[in-house]
Design a protein around this motif. Structure first.
Motif, PDB file in Angstrom:
ATOM      1  N   GLU A   1      17.782 -31.390 -33.695  1.00 20.97           N
ATOM      2  CA  GLU A   1      18.275 -30.819 -32.456  1.00 20.97           C
ATOM      3  C   GLU A   1      19.524 -29.992 -32.725  1.00 20.97           C
ATOM      4  O   GLU A   1      20.243 -30.221 -33.704  1.00 20.97           O
ATOM      5  N   ALA A   2      19.801 -29.072 -31.830  1.00 21.64           N
ATOM      6  CA  ALA A   2      21.003 -28.260 -31.982  1.00 21.64           C
ATOM      7  C   ALA A   2      22.261 -29.096 -31.780  1.00 21.64           C
ATOM      8  O   ALA A   2      23.272 -28.896 -32.455  1.00 21.64           O
ATOM      9  N   GLY A   3      22.207 -30.036 -30.855  1.00 20.74           N
ATOM     10  CA  GLY A   3      23.378 -30.846 -30.523  1.00 20.74           C
ATOM     11  C   GLY A   3      23.203 -32.302 -30.908  1.00 20.74           C
ATOM     12  O   GLY A   3      22.090 -32.842 -30.838  1.00 20.74           O
ATOM     13  N   THR A   4      24.283 -32.942 -31.287  1.00 24.00           N
ATOM     14  CA  THR A   4      24.234 -34.360 -31.658  1.00 24.00           C
ATOM     15  C   THR A   4      23.847 -35.223 -30.462  1.00 24.00           C
ATOM     16  O   THR A   4      23.109 -36.204 -30.610  1.00 24.00           O
ATOM     17  N   ARG A   5      24.300 -34.882 -29.272  1.00 25.86           N
ATOM     18  CA  ARG A   5      23.942 -35.654 -28.077  1.00 25.86           C
ATOM     19  C   ARG A   5      22.436 -35.688 -27.883  1.00 25.86           C
ATOM     20  O   ARG A   5      21.847 -36.757 -27.644  1.00 25.86           O
ATOM     21  N   GLU A   6      21.800 -34.524 -28.017  1.00 28.66           N
ATOM     22  CA  GLU A   6      20.348 -34.460 -27.838  1.00 28.66           C
ATOM     23  C   GLU A   6      19.622 -35.191 -28.960  1.00 28.66           C
ATOM     24  O   GLU A   6      18.589 -35.836 -28.743  1.00 28.66           O
TER      25      GLU A   6
ATOM     26  N   ALA B   1      26.157 -40.832 -36.249  1.00 31.86           N
ATOM     27  CA  ALA B   1      25.933 -41.034 -34.814  1.00 31.86           C
ATOM     28  C   ALA B   1      24.443 -41.181 -34.509  1.00 31.86           C
ATOM     29  O   ALA B   1      24.035 -42.042 -33.716  1.00 31.86           O
ATOM     30  N   ILE B   2      23.621 -40.351 -35.137  1.00 30.00           N
ATOM     31  CA  ILE B   2      22.172 -40.420 -34.903  1.00 30.00           C
ATOM     32  C   ILE B   2      21.611 -41.736 -35.439  1.00 30.00           C
ATOM     33  O   ILE B   2      20.760 -42.369 -34.806  1.00 30.00           O
TER      34      ILE B   2
END
Length: 298
Positions: free
Chosen positions: A78-83, A120-121
């Motif tokens: 994903e482009a973002g860590t949140r996603e 984080a992931i």
């Protein structure tokens, strides 16, 4: 934890663009029948990024149905860590056996940012992770120094090494021994990587030629390099089709010609045409006409 041939499977579509679950089940099954050691769904250089997260979870669930006791791994790119964390959580709830994780596909994160994102992931999914290092495609190099830094987290179990520098395989083993299950992710460097210590192959052209791919790996593991090399030399023109901007179209064309599957892709991709298509067809047809007789192996 993981080893062997683990195909990065292609996503199949109906004429209306929806997921063709029946054709995926058939094609995934052919991989497992040939002796593959698991499946990776929704690859990052494939059509994974063109799918919604719900579609990716649906493909993952089907993949797990097919693999049974062998690993079904979902790609998180994903482009973002949140996603990425959100997808990792969904994958865990859907029964994934692990994740193949790519650092940000848009922003070229530095050393510190890459480490923080990967940690984080890992925490979000709490699953075994194969780190996908591909500095050519994503401009983010998960270096040997980074792998050493991440080694304190047992969730990082494997590396898909796609730096395109065969020396990196030896560098990782020299530095970290067997800490990570080391996979080659470059089809036309597979023999070389297996020869210097890789324990697995995340393969592409396996989707059209699964038995030949498995034969190369198994023969290498039995120290029958000459026999493996003979098959690999036949395979090389096909394997080169994987190292291309058009790898998805090339592989799906090979699947259509060799397995009777479909070539449908999701926009902005379009099926091959013109001389580009004719060249790929020539390579695939020539390989099909000269397929080697495979030796017995354990």
């Amino acid at each position: 934890m993981w080893q062997g041939v683990i195909p990065a499977v292609s996503t199949k579509f109906n004429e209306d663009g929806s997921l063709d679950m029946g054709e995926m089940e058939r094609c995934f099954g052919l991989q497992m029948e040939a002796g593959c050691d698991g499946l990776i769904a929704c690859g990052s250089l494939g059509e994974g990024p063109m799918l919604t997260q719900d579609e990716r979870i649906a493909v993952l669930r089907l993949t797990k149905q097919v693999t049974g006791s062998k690993p079904a791994i979902l790609t998180v790119a994903e482009a973002g860590t949140r996603e990425a964390c959100a997808l990792a959580e969904k994958a865990a709830k859907a029964g994934a056996d692990g994740l193949m994780v790519v650092p940000s596909t848009i922003y070229h994160s530095n050393h510190r940012e890459t480490i923080v994102a990967l940690r984080a992931i890992a925490a979000a999914g709490d699953l075994p992770i194969m780190i996908y290092s591909n500095r050519l495609a994503y401009r983010v190099d998960v270096t040997t120094d980074m792998l050493e830094e991440l080694a304190d987290d047992a969730r990082f179990v494997a590396v898909k090494e796609s730096s395109d520098d065969i020396r990196r395989t030896t560098e990782i083993i020299n530095r970290l021994g067997q800490r990570y299950d080391l996979f080659t992710g470059v089809d036309n460097l597979a023999f070389e990587a297996l020869a210097v210590g890789a324990v697995g192959w995340v393969a592409g052209l396996v989707l059209a030629f699964p038995k030949e791919t498995v034969a190369i790996f198994r023969l290498m593991k039995e120290d029958r390099q000459a026999e493996a090399l003979s098959i690999y030399r036949w395979f090389r023109p096909l394997l080169d089709l994987d190292v291309s901007t058009y790898l998805v179209q090339n592989i799906k064309l090979a699947e259509a010609m060799a397995l009777g599957s479909t070539e449908r892709v999701r926009a902005p991709r379009l099926p091959l045409e013109g001389e580009q298509r004719a060249r790929a067809e020539r390579i695939i047809r020539a390989a099909m006409e000269t397929r080697p007789q495979l030796p017995r192996f354990g």
